[in-house]
Design a protein around this motif. Sequence first.
Motif, PDB file in Angstrom:
ATOM      1  N   VAL A  79       0.844  -1.197   0.000  1.00  0.00           N
ATOM      2  CA  VAL A  79       0.000   0.000   0.000  1.00  0.00           C
ATOM      3  C   VAL A  79       0.880   1.247   0.000  1.00  0.00           C
ATOM      4  N   ILE A  80       0.659   2.097  -0.985  1.00  0.00           N
ATOM      5  CA  ILE A  80       1.401   3.359  -1.094  1.00  0.00           C
ATOM      6  C   ILE A  80       0.435   4.512  -0.874  1.00  0.00           C
ATOM      7  N   GLY A  81       0.746   5.356   0.066  1.00  0.00           N
ATOM      8  CA  GLY A  81      -0.060   6.552   0.300  1.00  0.00           C
ATOM      9  C   GLY A  81       0.574   7.731  -0.413  1.00  0.00           C
ATOM     10  N   VAL A  82      -0.180   8.385  -1.280  1.00  0.00           N
ATOM     11  CA  VAL A  82       0.351   9.533  -2.019  1.00  0.00           C
ATOM     12  C   VAL A  82      -0.047  10.801  -1.270  1.00  0.00           C
ATOM     13  N   THR A  83       0.945  11.546  -0.807  1.00  0.00           N
ATOM     14  CA  THR A  83       0.670  12.689   0.046  1.00  0.00           C
ATOM     15  C   THR A  83       1.658  13.813  -0.190  1.00  0.00           C
ATOM     16  N   VAL A 106       6.410  -5.127  -7.303  1.00  0.00           N
ATOM     17  CA  VAL A 106       5.471  -5.884  -6.473  1.00  0.00           C
ATOM     18  C   VAL A 106       4.239  -6.346  -7.248  1.00  0.00           C
ATOM     19  N   ALA A 107       3.757  -5.512  -8.185  1.00  0.00           N
ATOM     20  CA  ALA A 107       2.486  -5.801  -8.868  1.00  0.00           C
ATOM     21  C   ALA A 107       2.552  -7.032  -9.759  1.00  0.00           C
ATOM     22  N   SER A 108       3.720  -7.523 -10.056  1.00  0.00           N
ATOM     23  CA  SER A 108       3.823  -8.730 -10.887  1.00  0.00           C
ATOM     24  C   SER A 108       3.293  -9.962 -10.172  1.00  0.00           C
ATOM     25  N   HIS A 109       3.222  -9.892  -8.846  1.00  0.00           N
ATOM     26  CA  HIS A 109       2.765 -11.073  -8.092  1.00  0.00           C
ATOM     27  C   HIS A 109       1.840 -10.740  -6.922  1.00  0.00           C
ATOM     28  N   SER A 110       1.580  -9.450  -6.669  1.00  0.00           N
ATOM     29  CA  SER A 110       0.767  -9.077  -5.508  1.00  0.00           C
ATOM     30  C   SER A 110      -0.143  -7.901  -5.827  1.00  0.00           C
ATOM     31  N   GLU A 111      -1.128  -7.713  -4.959  1.00  0.00           N
ATOM     32  CA  GLU A 111      -2.069  -6.602  -5.109  1.00  0.00           C
ATOM     33  C   GLU A 111      -1.461  -5.330  -4.527  1.00  0.00           C
ATOM     34  N   VAL A 112      -1.530  -4.249  -5.306  1.00  0.00           N
ATOM     35  CA  VAL A 112      -0.966  -2.962  -4.902  1.00  0.00           C
ATOM     36  C   VAL A 112      -2.068  -1.914  -4.865  1.00  0.00           C
ATOM     37  N   ALA A 113      -2.041  -1.057  -3.837  1.00  0.00           N
ATOM     38  CA  ALA A 113      -3.009   0.032  -3.733  1.00  0.00           C
ATOM     39  C   ALA A 113      -2.285   1.372  -3.708  1.00  0.00           C
ATOM     40  N   LEU A 114      -2.809   2.317  -4.470  1.00  0.00           N
ATOM     41  CA  LEU A 114      -2.331   3.696  -4.460  1.00  0.00           C
ATOM     42  C   LEU A 114      -3.419   4.517  -3.781  1.00  0.00           C
ATOM     43  N   VAL A 115      -3.141   5.042  -2.609  1.00  0.00           N
ATOM     44  CA  VAL A 115      -4.177   5.659  -1.774  1.00  0.00           C
ATOM     45  C   VAL A 115      -4.030   7.181  -1.780  1.00  0.00           C
ATOM     46  N   PHE A 116      -5.154   7.855  -1.996  1.00  0.00           N
ATOM     47  CA  PHE A 116      -5.189   9.315  -2.018  1.00  0.00           C
ATOM     48  C   PHE A 116      -6.224   9.813  -1.007  1.00  0.00           C
ATOM     49  N   GLY A 117      -5.916  10.925  -0.348  1.00  0.00           N
ATOM     50  CA  GLY A 117      -6.818  11.475   0.655  1.00  0.00           C
ATOM     51  C   GLY A 117      -7.827  12.444   0.074  1.00  0.00           C
ATOM     52  N   THR A 118      -8.435  13.224   0.944  1.00  0.00           N
ATOM     53  CA  THR A 118      -9.467  14.170   0.522  1.00  0.00           C
ATOM     54  C   THR A 118      -8.857  15.348  -0.232  1.00  0.00           C
ATOM     55  N   GLU A 119      -9.724  16.068  -0.947  1.00  0.00           N
ATOM     56  CA  GLU A 119      -9.254  17.225  -1.718  1.00  0.00           C
ATOM     57  C   GLU A 119      -8.659  18.319  -0.822  1.00  0.00           C
ATOM     58  N   MET A 120      -9.262  18.538   0.339  1.00  0.00           N
ATOM     59  CA  MET A 120      -8.865  19.659   1.180  1.00  0.00           C
ATOM     60  C   MET A 120      -7.626  19.386   2.028  1.00  0.00           C
ATOM     61  N   SER A 121      -7.543  18.170   2.562  1.00  0.00           N
ATOM     62  CA  SER A 121      -6.464  17.920   3.533  1.00  0.00           C
ATOM     63  C   SER A 121      -5.597  16.709   3.233  1.00  0.00           C
ATOM     64  N   GLY A 122      -5.896  15.993   2.157  1.00  0.00           N
ATOM     65  CA  GLY A 122      -5.086  14.823   1.835  1.00  0.00           C
ATOM     66  C   GLY A 122      -5.305  13.686   2.826  1.00  0.00           C
ATOM     67  N   LEU A 123      -4.330  12.826   2.948  1.00  0.00           N
ATOM     68  CA  LEU A 123      -4.442  11.693   3.871  1.00  0.00           C
ATOM     69  C   LEU A 123      -4.305  12.178   5.311  1.00  0.00           C
ATOM     70  N   LEU A 134       5.083   6.035   1.926  1.00  0.00           N
ATOM     71  CA  LEU A 134       4.438   7.258   1.461  1.00  0.00           C
ATOM     72  C   LEU A 134       5.193   7.780   0.249  1.00  0.00           C
ATOM     73  N   ALA A 135       4.442   8.255  -0.735  1.00  0.00           N
ATOM     74  CA  ALA A 135       5.039   8.817  -1.947  1.00  0.00           C
ATOM     75  C   ALA A 135       4.622  10.270  -2.069  1.00  0.00           C
ATOM     76  N   THR A 136       5.534  11.095  -2.516  1.00  0.00           N
ATOM     77  CA  THR A 136       5.230  12.509  -2.658  1.00  0.00           C
ATOM     78  C   THR A 136       5.665  13.017  -4.025  1.00  0.00           C
ATOM     79  N   ILE A 137       4.947  13.991  -4.534  1.00  0.00           N
ATOM     80  CA  ILE A 137       5.264  14.606  -5.826  1.00  0.00           C
ATOM     81  C   ILE A 137       6.169  15.803  -5.554  1.00  0.00           C
ATOM     82  N   PRO A 138       7.389  15.813  -6.074  1.00  0.00           N
ATOM     83  CA  PRO A 138       8.323  16.906  -5.789  1.00  0.00           C
ATOM     84  C   PRO A 138       7.938  18.195  -6.525  1.00  0.00           C
ATOM     85  N   ALA A 139       6.884  18.826  -6.043  1.00  0.00           N
ATOM     86  CA  ALA A 139       6.352  20.029  -6.689  1.00  0.00           C
ATOM     87  C   ALA A 139       7.105  21.271  -6.207  1.00  0.00           C
TER      88      ALA A 139
END
Length: 245
Positions: A79-83, A106-123, A134-139
Amino acid sequence: MTTLFNNIRVVLCQTSHPGNIGSTARAMKTMGLSRLYLVRPKHFPDAEANSLAVNAADLLETAVVTDTLEEALADCQFVIGVTGKERSLSQQVMTVREAAQEVKSVASHSEVALVFGTEMSGLNNAEADRCHVLATIPANPEYTSLNLAQAVQIMSYETRMAITTGELHYQEKPVDLATQEDLERFYEHMREVLEEIGYINPRAPKKLFERLRRLYGRTRLEKEEVNLLRGILTLTVNPKKHSKY
């Protein structure tokens, strides 16, 4: 490759605006992802979601709606949380590009989830706790705010690039390059025309024509392009009148 994409789901937590759900579906489908999970969406199903999904409405029809994040992640192994938040947590934090490489592995053999939070506050912290990394976009650090669907698009794009290594989905048409014989005929034609119009003095050509040969030699001319250029040379000496102009 199809198996990898089928083992990846996008999970949206408590989405407020139905348009963001539709835009997310569109962002997913353009990158080959099709499994959408919605945790307690405020408005779903909704006409606005269908409208903004455009031709990705089929993802909305198959979307799984759950009451809790735990239900949406129950059968996932990674499970990857994008924040975009800075957190004082023990989880590993990586860029979305690095996370996409983990997804590929991992996805070649297992279930992967990319999780995103709410519009206002994220996860929130509780949601982030259920993620393995946790994964972050280097903005831009001065303005990191991204629309939910934009964040999904970026993560989905990086995932696709990691899985496909950036290969195009179509084959470029092979180019019929001019032969050396074609080029020599073109160069001789060009020399004749340049001498006739006075651009080159045949008694003192200097290195001008050598430069022109190098110029065209760098372009790797196609056979059709040589024909086009020779047509221009012909009309340079014998212009053609067009009655329509």
